[in-house]
Design an enzyme around this catalytic site. Structure first.
Site, PDB file in Angstrom:
ATOM      1  N   TYR A  67      16.496 -40.240  32.038  1.00 35.11           N
ATOM      2  CA  TYR A  67      15.822 -39.241  31.185  1.00 35.11           C
ATOM      3  C   TYR A  67      16.246 -39.348  29.728  1.00 35.11           C
ATOM      4  O   TYR A  67      16.484 -38.338  29.074  1.00 35.11           O
ATOM      5  CB  TYR A  67      16.154 -37.823  31.684  1.00 35.11           C
ATOM      6  CG  TYR A  67      15.382 -37.433  32.911  1.00 35.11           C
ATOM      7  CD1 TYR A  67      14.072 -37.009  32.808  1.00 35.11           C
ATOM      8  CD2 TYR A  67      15.961 -37.500  34.168  1.00 35.11           C
ATOM      9  CE1 TYR A  67      13.357 -36.659  33.933  1.00 35.11           C
ATOM     10  CE2 TYR A  67      15.248 -37.159  35.301  1.00 35.11           C
ATOM     11  CZ  TYR A  67      13.941 -36.731  35.165  1.00 35.11           C
ATOM     12  OH  TYR A  67      13.227 -36.389  36.277  1.00 35.11           O
ATOM     13  N   ASP A  90      11.824 -26.144  49.472  1.00 35.57           N
ATOM     14  CA  ASP A  90      12.681 -27.089  48.746  1.00 35.57           C
ATOM     15  C   ASP A  90      13.801 -26.272  48.091  1.00 35.57           C
ATOM     16  O   ASP A  90      13.624 -25.712  47.009  1.00 35.57           O
ATOM     17  CB  ASP A  90      11.847 -27.838  47.698  1.00 35.57           C
ATOM     18  CG  ASP A  90      12.689 -28.803  46.876  1.00 35.57           C
ATOM     19  OD1 ASP A  90      13.926 -28.757  46.980  1.00 35.57           O
ATOM     20  OD2 ASP A  90      12.101 -29.595  46.121  1.00 35.57           O
TER      21      ASP A  90
END
Ligand SMILES: Cc1ncc(COP(=O)(O)O)c(C=O)c1O
Length: 419
Positions: free
Chosen positions: A15, A233
């Site tokens: 990133y 999740d």
């Protein structure tokens, strides 16, 4: 060339846009909620090192568990083989989800999600149903592998790969509940829906967007009544980040599958787990090779990871840890009321140990230019933080003390004064 310069020459960091000058801070030591750089400066790890650390860095009990296990068994193929830490961990984790009966180990959050998606699709196929579409909420994030990207929002993160992602049904966001429920009901009635995957009550990567358990419960009920499987999740929300050990405890309707990672090993090792219902498992449990779940990673069920996960659970379930989480939550709540009164701050929100707010800016979202300014200001003040655009959040390890929390709040106020 010293090794620090070699980092810039040799390593492709995540990133991170390329830059001409080396910018990566060298961390040489971790202790509790502090990280130390090469020059001996300390930084409060205000984001638990990308949401993984639970009890602090270099925790004696967790380090000892890894050391012990490394002298007995570090790793063994997990197909047709097993070991005690894997079984003990399964028993402990499944004990926390009494409605689930089987656990599948993998390596990280994205793989935990991949496994869940495959289980879900194959479950329907084994029942002879053509159900292979997933429903997702707008702005969702479930990881960087292709399946996980497919069920995530189409964004800056995914745009180079869009042609290769499988189609999913993107719903409106929880900030527009009326439209969301209407669209969700329509979607669930379709005959091709395999499952609904959701980040329960906090969409972390989207900017710590929070929504009410009551709204999620409504969605879960609609999905359940239409035969749509539920995948929670809890990669980010799990292991005590909120008021409960897992957010799924806060809704009466329970998921068929739960994905765990990040805090699973207390922040020590990459590890993932996908927990499934017995009903799900039963759809695979036949003497027909074509009905096998053909999925497995080399390091599946790694013994070191299981051992440290067990040690982390021991810490997590101690009353002292619960007390710390309560102290953090109360402290955040008091500071939230201070923040809410400030003109440069918007949308202060908190759930348990997670506190987030937006800084009022012309350009908001992930690309907001204020992000770099925030990172540098806090770093100068000895705080490691990683805002999501103009959204700032605090998600500290549970060992943080009141003085360190006060420092996070004080530096926040000082930063806001510069605006
Ligand atoms: C909700 C959620 N799911 C999955 C993932 C992916 O986890 P990993 O980075 O371990 O692949 C993340 C990562 O931030 C996440 O927040």
């Amino acid at each position: 060339m010293n090794w620090q310069a070699k980092d810039h020459e040799l390593i492709w960091h995540p990133y991170q846009a390329h830059s001409a000058a080396p910018t990566n801070r060298v961390i040489v030591k971790g202790q509790g909620s502090l990280l130390y750089d090469l020059e001996g400066r300390s930084y409060i790890d205000a984001i638990s090192s990308w949401w993984v650390n639970l009890h602090g860095h270099c925790h004696p009990a967790l380090s000892a568990a890894i050391a012990r296990q490394s002298n007995e068994l570090e790793q063994v193929i997990f197909a047709r083989h097993t070991h005690k830490p894997a079984v003990q961990l399964a028993e402990r984790l499944l004990g926390l989800f009494p409605y689930l009966g089987k656990i599948f180990y993998s390596d990280n959050g994205s793989t935990a999600v991949e496994v869940a998606l495959k289980m879900c699709m194959q479950y329907h196929a084994h029942h002879g149903h053509e159900r292979n579409q997933f429903i997702v909420l707008s702005d969702s994030y479930h990881g960087d592998t292709f399946g996980a990207m497919s069920v995530s929002a189409r964004s800056l993160f995914t745009h180079h790969f869009e042609r290769h992602l499988f189609q999913v049904l993107h719903m409106p966001g929880p900030d527009d509940p009326a439209h969301l429920i209407e669209a969700f009901e329509t979607a669930c009635k379709r005959q091709d829906i395999a499952g609904f995957i959701y980040e329960p009550c906090i969409q972390g990567s989207a900017g710590m967007k929070m929504y009410a358990p009551e709204l999620l419960e409504q969605l879960l009920q609609i999905a359940k009544s239409n035969g749509v499987l539920l995948i929670a999740d809890e990669v980010m929300t799990g292991f005590g980040r909120t008021e409960t050990l897992f957010v799924s405890e806060q809704m009466p309707t329970k998921p068929d599958i739960v994905c765990l990672s990040k805090g699973l090993t207390g922040g020590y090792m990459p590890f993932g787990a996908t927990l499934a219902s017995n009903e799900m498992y039963a759809a695979f449990a036949v003497e027909d090779m074509t009905k096998t779940l053909f999925h497995g990673h080399s390091y599946t069920g790694n013994a070191l990871a299981c051992a440290v996960a067990l040690a982390s659970l021991d810490e997590l379930q101690k009353p002292e840890c619960f007390e710390q989480r309560r102290m953090i939550a109360q402290s955040h709540a008091s500071f939230a009321s201070v923040l809410s009164a400030l003109p440069s701050v918007r949308n202060v929100r908190q759930k348990g140990t997670i506190l987030a707010w937006d800084i009022h800016q012309e350009i908001s979202g992930y690309r907001s230019p204020i992000r770099e300014r925030i990172i540098s200001f806090y770093a100068e003040a000895g705080i490691l933080i990683r805002p999501l655009g103009n959204t700032v959040y605090l998600l500290p390890p549970y060992c943080i003390n009141a003085q360190e929390l006060a420092q996070l709040y004080q530096v926040t106020l000082e930063f806001l004064e510069t605006l």
